[in-house]
Structures are given as C-alpha cells and as structure tokens.
Design a protein around this motif. Structure first.
Motif, short mmCIF file in Angstrom:
data_model
loop_
_atom_site.label_atom_id
_atom_site.label_comp_id
_atom_site.label_asym_id
_atom_site.label_seq_id
_atom_site.Cartn_x
_atom_site.Cartn_y
_atom_site.Cartn_z
N LEU A 140 23.47 -12.73 29.13
CA LEU A 140 23.07 -11.73 29.85
C LEU A 140 23.09 -12.02 30.91
N MET A 141 22.43 -13.23 31.51
CA MET A 141 22.30 -13.99 32.87
C MET A 141 23.84 -13.86 33.53
N ILE A 142 24.91 -14.57 32.60
CA ILE A 142 25.75 -15.36 32.74
C ILE A 142 26.96 -13.38 33.66
N ASP A 143 26.75 -12.97 32.13
CA ASP A 143 27.48 -11.47 32.47
C ASP A 143 26.89 -10.32 34.03
N ARG A 144 25.75 -11.31 34.78
CA ARG A 144 24.96 -10.51 36.13
C ARG A 144 25.65 -11.04 36.77
N GLY A 145 26.38 -12.77 37.06
CA GLY A 145 26.50 -13.45 37.73
C GLY A 145 26.08 -14.40 38.40
N VAL A 192 15.83 -7.09 26.11
CA VAL A 192 15.99 -7.62 26.87
C VAL A 192 16.75 -6.55 27.29
N MET A 193 17.50 -6.60 26.89
CA MET A 193 18.92 -5.71 27.17
C MET A 193 18.71 -4.80 28.56
N SER A 194 17.79 -3.27 27.99
CA SER A 194 17.33 -2.81 28.82
C SER A 194 16.05 -2.58 30.02
N HIS A 195 16.40 -3.94 29.89
CA HIS A 195 15.01 -4.42 31.15
C HIS A 195 15.92 -5.50 32.06
N ILE A 196 16.97 -6.00 31.68
CA ILE A 196 17.76 -6.86 32.25
C ILE A 196 18.51 -6.61 33.96
N ASP A 197 18.44 -5.27 33.65
CA ASP A 197 18.56 -4.75 35.29
C ASP A 197 18.14 -5.25 36.75
N LYS A 198 16.97 -4.41 36.44
CA LYS A 198 15.89 -4.42 37.13
C LYS A 198 15.22 -6.03 36.88
N LYS A 207 6.27 -19.94 43.44
CA LYS A 207 5.98 -18.58 42.93
C LYS A 207 7.04 -17.74 42.61
N ARG A 208 6.15 -16.18 41.69
CA ARG A 208 7.71 -15.78 41.17
C ARG A 208 7.96 -15.04 41.98
N ILE A 209 9.53 -14.15 41.56
CA ILE A 209 10.85 -13.51 42.39
C ILE A 209 10.98 -13.07 41.29
N ALA A 210 10.36 -12.74 40.42
CA ALA A 210 11.35 -11.27 39.48
C ALA A 210 10.40 -11.78 37.18
N SER A 211 9.98 -10.49 37.65
CA SER A 211 9.69 -10.28 36.13
C SER A 211 9.68 -9.34 35.41
N SER A 212 9.64 -9.24 33.76
CA SER A 212 9.38 -7.86 33.25
C SER A 212 9.46 -7.93 31.94
N THR A 213 8.57 -6.93 31.10
CA THR A 213 7.58 -6.95 29.72
C THR A 213 7.77 -5.88 29.51
N GLY A 214 8.06 -6.72 28.51
CA GLY A 214 8.27 -4.54 27.44
C GLY A 214 8.29 -5.25 25.98
#
Length: 288
Positions: A50-55, A157-163, A133-140
C-alpha cells in the motif's frame, strides 16, 4: 521501514534486555519476531504494498537485520579495537543508523472474535528516525471477516492509508523548507588544557561554534539549550536534507563538517566524533 510496534512485541514476548548505561530496559527483539511469528512477514508485505503504491520506497526490515548481523560478525572477526565511549546504542538505534531509513512505520493489530465474524483493530504510526517524533498516525477497525489476518489488516488499513500518506507528505514538505532536525553536543576531554571559554583571536570558542552554526544550519535555526566551559548542547538543530552533491545528510555528517572546521587553522583542535542513531552527534574536543 515497517516494524511491529513495541506493544505487539511485548504481548508476544518478542523482547530482550538492553543495558543502557547501567539502566536495564526491555526492547523489541525483531529478529525473533521475524523468525518465530507466522503473520508478521505477510502483514508487513501487505502494508508495504500500500505504501509503495503511494510513492514511498521501503526497506525490508528482515533483510536489513540480517545484513547488520553479517556486518557486525565481520567487524568482530577483523578488529579487536574497542571504544572507551560511554555512549551506547539500542538495537533500534543501530537498525536506524545502519539501514539509513528516514521513517520508521510501526504496526499494531489485534483480532477479536464476534458473532458476526472476526474483526481486526489496528494502529499505524510513523516516526522520524532522527528525532523519534510521531509524524503520522492512523487507527481503525475492519469489518467482520473470515479472511486470514494479513488480508483483513490490509483491507482495514486501505480506508485510512490515504490520510496517513498525506501526513507523511506534509512532513517531507516541511523538511524540504525548514530542514531536518538533529541534536548536537560539544564536550571536552579532561586531558585537554583548553575549554569552550578559551579565546581564539579574541573570540570565545563557544561563540566560534555558534557562528559556524548560524552559517550552516537552515535559516540559522537551532536552540542553545545548555552552555558552560565544558559543555555546549544544541537541540532542534535544522540541517539541510542534502549536501552540495545531492547526498542525504545525517547528524554525523553534519557534525563532521564542524569537526573539520575546528581542526583547521587558527583553531587546530582535534576531536572525537560519536553518534547515537541518525539524529544525534557528539563531538568531544581535545583528542581523538
């Protein structure tokens, strides 16, 4: 680089004791996790895609750990030199430093069984390797499913990965404008007959160093948090992302330039350079 979170490792007893200058600490044993857990490799592969798909290019944590072990084994066989330094690195610091991964992404997950099926909960966090330092976070949470854990986690994770990726991009954009943050400490050996208050051409050594910092940091940004005749501690030091050859710069490389400056005339100061991870460097004045 993607790694399992500390909490995930502790829950599964993938931990080891680390002696941090006399203080006993429990730290994740990533090698054991990759060798013994049947899910972690697949989970990292799914999230990594998922991360590689977003560059975002990724380094494989398991392969980096193996490569570090090989290098350490070779070093132990080819040299008997030991350091008299009191600076120590945790296993994670060593992994950050030798892999040169700018960002560490940690993943935690838990599967709960319900009447509707299995539901997976997750937390995805990204930390700057230089500052921790925390620079990005997502939970769900995912939807009820009968799939295997790696597939459930990828779907959740797919529904949260873009944010999440937007937060990472904001961090990189900020660094490109304001520089990357490091820490730099200047000390002196007890055997040195000078100190940071010694004058060179009418200017104290501390002021000489601060003058160099003003010229070489991004927009002259740093915080002089502690200063005495024996110690100069600089925090929130903003350094360029790249040097004049477009190579990445870490704390050690930045401090190396200061070390070379102090070695030249009229100062002629020898020094020893140490580092802790990518984001902290220590220069000890007086000798190597």
């Amino acid at each position: 680089m993607i790694l399992p979170s500390d909490n995930w490792c502790i829950q599964r007893y993938f931990i080891t004791d680390f002696d941090n200058q006399g203080m006993k600490m429990k730290v994740p044993n990533y090698k054991q996790a990759f060798q013994e857990d049947t899910e972690i490799g697949q989970v990292i592969s799914k999230i990594g895609s998922l991360m590689i798909d977003r560059g975002f290019p990724l380094k494989d944590a398991e392969q980096e750990i193996k490569a570090i072990e090989v290098r350490n084994a070779e070093n132990n066989l080819t040299t008997s030199k030991t350091s008299g330094s009191s600076i120590s690195e945790s296993p994670l610091d060593i992994l950050k430093n030798q892999s040169k991964a700018d960002i560490i992404i940690q993943i935690w997950w838990k599967v709960n069984k319900t009447d509707q099926g299995k539901i997976i909960s997750f937390t995805l966090e990204a930390f700057d390797s230089f500052t921790s330092k925390r620079i990005a976070s997502s939970t769900g949470n995912g939807l009820p499913s009968s799939e295997i854990t790696p597939v459930m986690l990828q779907t959740a994770v797919m529904s949260h990965i873009d944010k999440f990726s937007d937060q990472l991009n904001q961090h990189f954009n900020d660094m490109s404008i304001n520089g990357r943050e490091i820490k730099l400490t200047i000390r002196k050996f007890g055997s040195w007959d000078k100190d940071l208050e010694t004058e060179f051409s009418g200017e104290e050594l501390t002021d000489v160093i601060l003058g160099w910092m003003n010229k070489n940091t991004v927009q002259g940004k740093y915080n002089n948090s502690e200063s005495s005749e024996n110690l100069l501690r600089l925090e929130q030091v903003k350094i360029p992302l790249l040097d004049d050859k477009s190579n990445g710069i870490d704390a050690r490389q930045f401090a190396r330039n200061l070390q070379k400056f102090l070695r030249n005339s009229p100062y002629g100061i020898e020094s020893k350079l140490l580092n802790r991870g990518l984001g902290e460097a220590i220069i000890i004045l007086g000798e190597k």
